[in-house]
Design a protein around this motif. Structure first.
Motif, PDB file in Angstrom:
ATOM      1  N   LEU A   1       6.488   4.411 -17.760  1.00  0.00           N
ATOM      2  CA  LEU A   1       5.766   4.658 -16.324  1.00  0.00           C
ATOM      3  C   LEU A   1       5.225   3.392 -16.038  1.00  0.00           C
ATOM      4  CD1 LEU A   1       3.830   7.724 -17.063  1.00  0.00           C
ATOM      5  CD2 LEU A   1       5.536   7.635 -15.443  1.00  0.00           C
ATOM      6  N   VAL A   2       4.774   2.357 -16.755  1.00  0.00           N
ATOM      7  CA  VAL A   2       4.291   1.218 -16.448  1.00  0.00           C
ATOM      8  C   VAL A   2       5.584   0.391 -15.864  1.00  0.00           C
ATOM      9  CG1 VAL A   2       3.403  -1.042 -17.194  1.00  0.00           C
ATOM     10  CG2 VAL A   2       2.231   1.257 -17.587  1.00  0.00           C
ATOM     11  N   THR A   3       6.624   0.481 -16.393  1.00  0.00           N
ATOM     12  CA  THR A   3       7.576  -0.244 -16.017  1.00  0.00           C
ATOM     13  C   THR A   3       8.331   0.059 -14.588  1.00  0.00           C
ATOM     14  OG1 THR A   3       8.694  -0.571 -18.302  1.00  0.00           O
ATOM     15  CG2 THR A   3      10.319  -0.670 -16.659  1.00  0.00           C
ATOM     16  N   LEU A   4       8.148   1.429 -14.687  1.00  0.00           N
ATOM     17  CA  LEU A   4       8.465   2.030 -13.247  1.00  0.00           C
ATOM     18  C   LEU A   4       7.562   1.665 -12.011  1.00  0.00           C
ATOM     19  CD1 LEU A   4       9.388   5.725 -13.918  1.00  0.00           C
ATOM     20  CD2 LEU A   4      11.071   3.923 -13.413  1.00  0.00           C
ATOM     21  N   LEU A   5       6.211   1.341 -12.604  1.00  0.00           N
ATOM     22  CA  LEU A   5       5.363   0.697 -11.926  1.00  0.00           C
ATOM     23  C   LEU A   5       5.606  -0.525 -11.073  1.00  0.00           C
ATOM     24  CD1 LEU A   5       2.369   1.042 -10.214  1.00  0.00           C
ATOM     25  CD2 LEU A   5       1.583   0.422 -12.589  1.00  0.00           C
ATOM     26  N   LEU A   6       5.557  -1.510 -12.136  1.00  0.00           N
ATOM     27  CA  LEU A   6       5.744  -2.963 -12.001  1.00  0.00           C
ATOM     28  C   LEU A   6       7.231  -3.297 -11.197  1.00  0.00           C
ATOM     29  CD1 LEU A   6       3.926  -4.230 -15.216  1.00  0.00           C
ATOM     30  CD2 LEU A   6       3.034  -4.022 -12.739  1.00  0.00           C
ATOM     31  N   ALA A   7       8.051  -2.422 -11.915  1.00  0.00           N
ATOM     32  CA  ALA A   7       9.478  -3.073 -11.467  1.00  0.00           C
ATOM     33  C   ALA A   7      10.101  -2.384 -10.060  1.00  0.00           C
ATOM     34  CB  ALA A   7      10.632  -2.505 -12.435  1.00  0.00           C
ATOM     35  N   GLY A   8       9.048  -1.088  -9.671  1.00  0.00           N
ATOM     36  CA  GLY A   8       9.504  -0.331  -8.498  1.00  0.00           C
ATOM     37  C   GLY A   8       8.425  -0.210  -7.511  1.00  0.00           C
ATOM     38  N   HIS A   9       7.439  -1.250  -7.485  1.00  0.00           N
ATOM     39  CA  HIS A   9       6.293  -1.186  -6.377  1.00  0.00           C
ATOM     40  C   HIS A   9       6.428  -2.476  -5.739  1.00  0.00           C
ATOM     41  CE1 HIS A   9       2.676  -1.565  -4.631  1.00  0.00           C
ATOM     42  NE2 HIS A   9       1.937  -2.211  -5.367  1.00  0.00           N
ATOM     43  N   GLU A  10       6.089  -3.748  -6.319  1.00  0.00           N
ATOM     44  CA  GLU A  10       6.230  -4.822  -5.345  1.00  0.00           C
ATOM     45  C   GLU A  10       7.741  -5.340  -4.974  1.00  0.00           C
ATOM     46  OE1 GLU A  10       3.471  -8.507  -4.948  1.00  0.00           O
ATOM     47  OE2 GLU A  10       4.712  -8.739  -6.639  1.00  0.00           O
TER      48      GLU A  10
ATOM     49  N   ALA B   1       0.599  -1.027   0.001  1.00  0.00           N
ATOM     50  CA  ALA B   1       0.149   0.082  -0.104  1.00  0.00           C
ATOM     51  C   ALA B   1       0.787   1.235   0.174  1.00  0.00           C
ATOM     52  CB  ALA B   1      -1.074   0.072   1.306  1.00  0.00           C
ATOM     53  N   VAL B   2       1.928   1.243   0.940  1.00  0.00           N
ATOM     54  CA  VAL B   2       2.823   2.495   0.832  1.00  0.00           C
ATOM     55  C   VAL B   2       3.453   2.791  -0.543  1.00  0.00           C
ATOM     56  CG1 VAL B   2       5.148   3.394   1.909  1.00  0.00           C
ATOM     57  CG2 VAL B   2       3.225   2.133   3.459  1.00  0.00           C
ATOM     58  N   THR B   3       4.040   1.724  -1.082  1.00  0.00           N
ATOM     59  CA  THR B   3       4.918   1.646  -2.302  1.00  0.00           C
ATOM     60  C   THR B   3       3.871   2.123  -3.526  1.00  0.00           C
ATOM     61  OG1 THR B   3       4.864  -0.710  -2.632  1.00  0.00           O
ATOM     62  CG2 THR B   3       7.006   0.262  -1.442  1.00  0.00           C
ATOM     63  N   LEU B   4       2.581   1.629  -3.386  1.00  0.00           N
ATOM     64  CA  LEU B   4       1.849   1.987  -4.652  1.00  0.00           C
ATOM     65  C   LEU B   4       1.556   3.461  -4.477  1.00  0.00           C
ATOM     66  CD1 LEU B   4       0.048   1.325  -6.843  1.00  0.00           C
ATOM     67  CD2 LEU B   4      -1.787   0.821  -5.197  1.00  0.00           C
ATOM     68  N   ASP B   5       1.260   4.023  -3.154  1.00  0.00           N
ATOM     69  CA  ASP B   5       1.020   5.414  -3.275  1.00  0.00           C
ATOM     70  C   ASP B   5       2.346   6.122  -3.551  1.00  0.00           C
ATOM     71  OD1 ASP B   5      -1.531   5.241  -2.658  1.00  0.00           O
ATOM     72  OD2 ASP B   5      -1.491   6.634  -0.889  1.00  0.00           O
ATOM     73  N   VAL B   6       3.362   5.635  -3.258  1.00  0.00           N
ATOM     74  CA  VAL B   6       4.829   6.564  -3.668  1.00  0.00           C
ATOM     75  C   VAL B   6       4.933   6.495  -5.019  1.00  0.00           C
ATOM     76  CG1 VAL B   6       7.148   6.168  -3.521  1.00  0.00           C
ATOM     77  CG2 VAL B   6       6.072   6.045  -1.610  1.00  0.00           C
ATOM     78  N   ILE B   7       4.580   5.337  -5.837  1.00  0.00           N
ATOM     79  CA  ILE B   7       4.678   5.364  -7.381  1.00  0.00           C
ATOM     80  C   ILE B   7       3.478   6.266  -7.772  1.00  0.00           C
ATOM     81  CG2 ILE B   7       4.045   3.912  -9.140  1.00  0.00           C
ATOM     82  CD1 ILE B   7       6.725   3.358  -8.217  1.00  0.00           C
ATOM     83  N   LEU B   8       2.325   6.136  -7.394  1.00  0.00           N
ATOM     84  CA  LEU B   8       1.207   7.215  -8.155  1.00  0.00           C
ATOM     85  C   LEU B   8       1.474   8.629  -7.622  1.00  0.00           C
ATOM     86  CD1 LEU B   8      -2.141   4.769  -7.051  1.00  0.00           C
ATOM     87  CD2 LEU B   8      -0.877   4.982  -9.289  1.00  0.00           C
ATOM     88  N   GLN B   9       2.041   8.710  -6.442  1.00  0.00           N
ATOM     89  CA  GLN B   9       2.225  10.253  -6.260  1.00  0.00           C
ATOM     90  C   GLN B   9       3.625  10.847  -6.850  1.00  0.00           C
ATOM     91  OE1 GLN B   9       0.614  11.777  -2.518  1.00  0.00           O
ATOM     92  NE2 GLN B   9      -0.333   9.660  -2.104  1.00  0.00           N
ATOM     93  N   VAL B  10       4.699  10.036  -6.434  1.00  0.00           N
ATOM     94  CA  VAL B  10       6.009  10.487  -6.828  1.00  0.00           C
ATOM     95  C   VAL B  10       6.305  10.282  -8.135  1.00  0.00           C
ATOM     96  CG1 VAL B  10       8.521  10.167  -6.258  1.00  0.00           C
ATOM     97  CG2 VAL B  10       6.774  10.248  -4.310  1.00  0.00           C
ATOM     98  N   VAL B  11       5.959   9.258  -8.530  1.00  0.00           N
ATOM     99  CA  VAL B  11       6.077   8.917 -10.172  1.00  0.00           C
ATOM    100  C   VAL B  11       5.288   9.457 -11.010  1.00  0.00           C
ATOM    101  CG1 VAL B  11       6.502   6.906 -11.740  1.00  0.00           C
ATOM    102  CG2 VAL B  11       7.674   6.943  -9.379  1.00  0.00           C
ATOM    103  N   PHE B  12       3.990   9.134 -10.839  1.00  0.00           N
ATOM    104  CA  PHE B  12       2.872   9.658 -11.900  1.00  0.00           C
ATOM    105  C   PHE B  12       2.473  11.051 -11.154  1.00  0.00           C
ATOM    106  CE2 PHE B  12       0.816   4.957 -12.814  1.00  0.00           C
ATOM    107  CZ  PHE B  12       2.363   4.775 -13.167  1.00  0.00           C
ATOM    108  N   GLY B  13       2.742  11.592 -10.280  1.00  0.00           N
ATOM    109  CA  GLY B  13       2.378  12.905  -9.926  1.00  0.00           C
ATOM    110  C   GLY B  13       0.793  13.055  -9.713  1.00  0.00           C
ATOM    111  N   VAL B  14       0.202  11.995  -9.328  1.00  0.00           N
ATOM    112  CA  VAL B  14      -1.350  11.794  -9.101  1.00  0.00           C
ATOM    113  C   VAL B  14      -1.544  12.085  -7.554  1.00  0.00           C
ATOM    114  CG1 VAL B  14      -3.446  10.640  -9.210  1.00  0.00           C
ATOM    115  CG2 VAL B  14      -1.812  10.502 -11.049  1.00  0.00           C
TER     116      VAL B  14
END
Length: 437
Positions: free
Chosen positions: A257-266, A148-161
């Motif tokens: 972006l999807v690569t950063l999501l999948l490689a950097g989240h879980e 949950a933490v790393t998903l929000d980091v990706i969404l906010q820090v990487v995607f900027g949402v």
């Protein structure tokens, strides 16, 4: 008439390729170490589709040679091609040669030291919100909460949402996209699977995520405050103006972006979960980590994270596919062979790490770790560009957790292979004990 070359493949199991593939995908921790024990530091496996030959290496000198080899002849993207249906054809993980060099050049500025410092306060804020929801005495499933933490980091820090309404829409869809099972990756070899359940539902959800990302990219391109934004997407949209490379297209941007999501989240979530599990099993090391969290000793916390990643490799091997006949570590190997430095075997090799099965963060503080022995991010020109970000994020989250809670793990967590990552099979539960401030 020229002589036919004599190839020098190492020994390995003689099982049918389907059985080797099944065992390799099912549980590499039970499959690979016995092969190493039987055949030594270098051995051969045959894996479907193909079957293709995988030559596994674990000696640091061999790994160094492979990482230093000509990337035009040792293709990493081709070795990762199974990820293409999910990450996309432009992903930095599945491209090679000029296309890979261009993508990496455009991505790198978003992961430099100054960028890391800009991201850290937001990572701290996200971690604090998560830990604020915990209570004394809770039984915490660390894998779920770290995801949950790393998903929000990706969404906010990487995607900027950062808008909560958009986050509420994205979270469940992205979670489904991230929770990919190994069988979903078969779509690379068998495209007809796209039309069948469960593949059809998975890729329908992926299309929905893509639509949201493309809308976000289009909106961000029109933003008047782009220069003032620190998220990775905004940086990537600006970076074309700062180099002699053409900027990333929308399709390229989506794939990165999807690569950063999948490689950097879980991956980061699993590393944190394993680390908290090990701290919960070793009270004397936990005591030092609690003191480090109180004193702002990030070096010790990072050492805990690195040791967690060593003893529990999240990704357990690196792949390079030969584009021509090559002499690799003294062996003539055929074009099309995949050479595979084993992260798992390197990290557990007694010659690399004494008492390798013992959790000991001091390894990373006393003396120096020998090159090409600790390789969770790969190596050479293909070393993970998000390595520094992952370590920063993990250290920040550990500090936030340990400043407020002590953890106790009731039992040894089993390893489970999920898609291409090794995660705690029981989600690594810990008991929380609030610390007296």
């Amino acid at each position: 008439m020229s002589e036919k070359p004599t190839y020098d493949f190492p020994d390995g199991p003689k099982w049918p390729a389907w059985l080797s593939t099944w065992r390799f995908l099912r549980n590499r921790y039970k499959y690979v170490p016995p092969l190493h024990e039987k055949y030594g530091d270098t051995f051969l496996m045959r894996i479907l589709p193909g079957p293709r030959k995988l030559v596994v290496f674990s000696d640091p000198a061999d790994i160094k040679e492979i990482f230093a080899s000509d990337p035009s002849q040792f293709h990493a993207g081709e070795g990762n091609m199974i990820l293409k249906p999910v990450m996309g054809p432009h992903s930095v993980l599945v491209t090679d040669d000029a296309e890979h060099q261009r993508a990496r050049k455009l991505l790198m500025p978003a992961f430099t030291g100054p960028s890391m410092r800009a991201y850290q306060p937001l990572v701290e804020a996200i971690a604090k919100i998560e830990v604020d929801s915990w209570r004394d005495g809770d039984k915490l499933l660390t894998l779920d909460r770290m995801n949950a933490v790393t998903l929000d980091v990706i969404l906010q820090v990487v995607f900027g949402v950062t808008d909560e309404e958009r986050l509420a829409v994205l979270r469940p869809k992205v979670n489904r996209m991230v929770n990919i099972e190994a069988k979903m990756l078969l779509a690379w070899s068998y495209p007809r699977l796209f039309a069948l359940p469960p593949w059809r539902g998975y890729f329908k959800n992926q299309k929905a995520v893509d639509d949201i990302l493309y809308a976000e990219i289009a909106e961000r391109r029109q933003a008047h405050d782009l220069e003032g934004r620190d998220d990775v997407l905004s940086r990537l949209l600006r970076v074309g103006d700062e180099t002699d490379e053409a900027p990333l297209s929308d399709a390229e941007m989506r794939d990165q972006l999807v690569t950063l999501l999948l490689a950097g989240h879980e991956t980061t979530a699993s590393a944190l979960s394993w680390t908290l599990h090990e701290l919960g099993r070793h009270p004397e090391i936990l005591a030092k980590a609690l003191e480090a969290a109180d004193n702002g000793d990030d070096a010790y916390l990072e050492a805990c994270l690195k040791e967690g990643m060593r003893i529990h490799p999240i990704i357990d091997f690196v792949a390079r596919t030969l584009q021509s006949d090559q002499v690799v570590c003294g062996r003539l190997l055929r074009k099309g062979t995949t050479v595979t430095p084993s992260i798992m075997l390197s990290h557990s090799r007694e010659a690399n790490f004494a008492d390798s099965h013992r959790f000991d963060p001091e390894r990373f503080l006393v003396g120096k770790i020998a090159p090409n022995t600790w390789i969770p991010f790969g190596g050479g020109v293909r070393r993970c560009i998000g390595a520094a970000f992952s370590l920063m994020e993990g250290t920040v989250v550990l500090r936030e957790v340990l400043q407020r809670y002590s953890v106790e793990a009731p039992a040894v967590a089993p390893n489970k292979l999920r898609n291409i990552t090794n995660v705690p099979g029981d989600k690594a539960p810990v008991k929380l004990t609030a610390r007296v401030s």
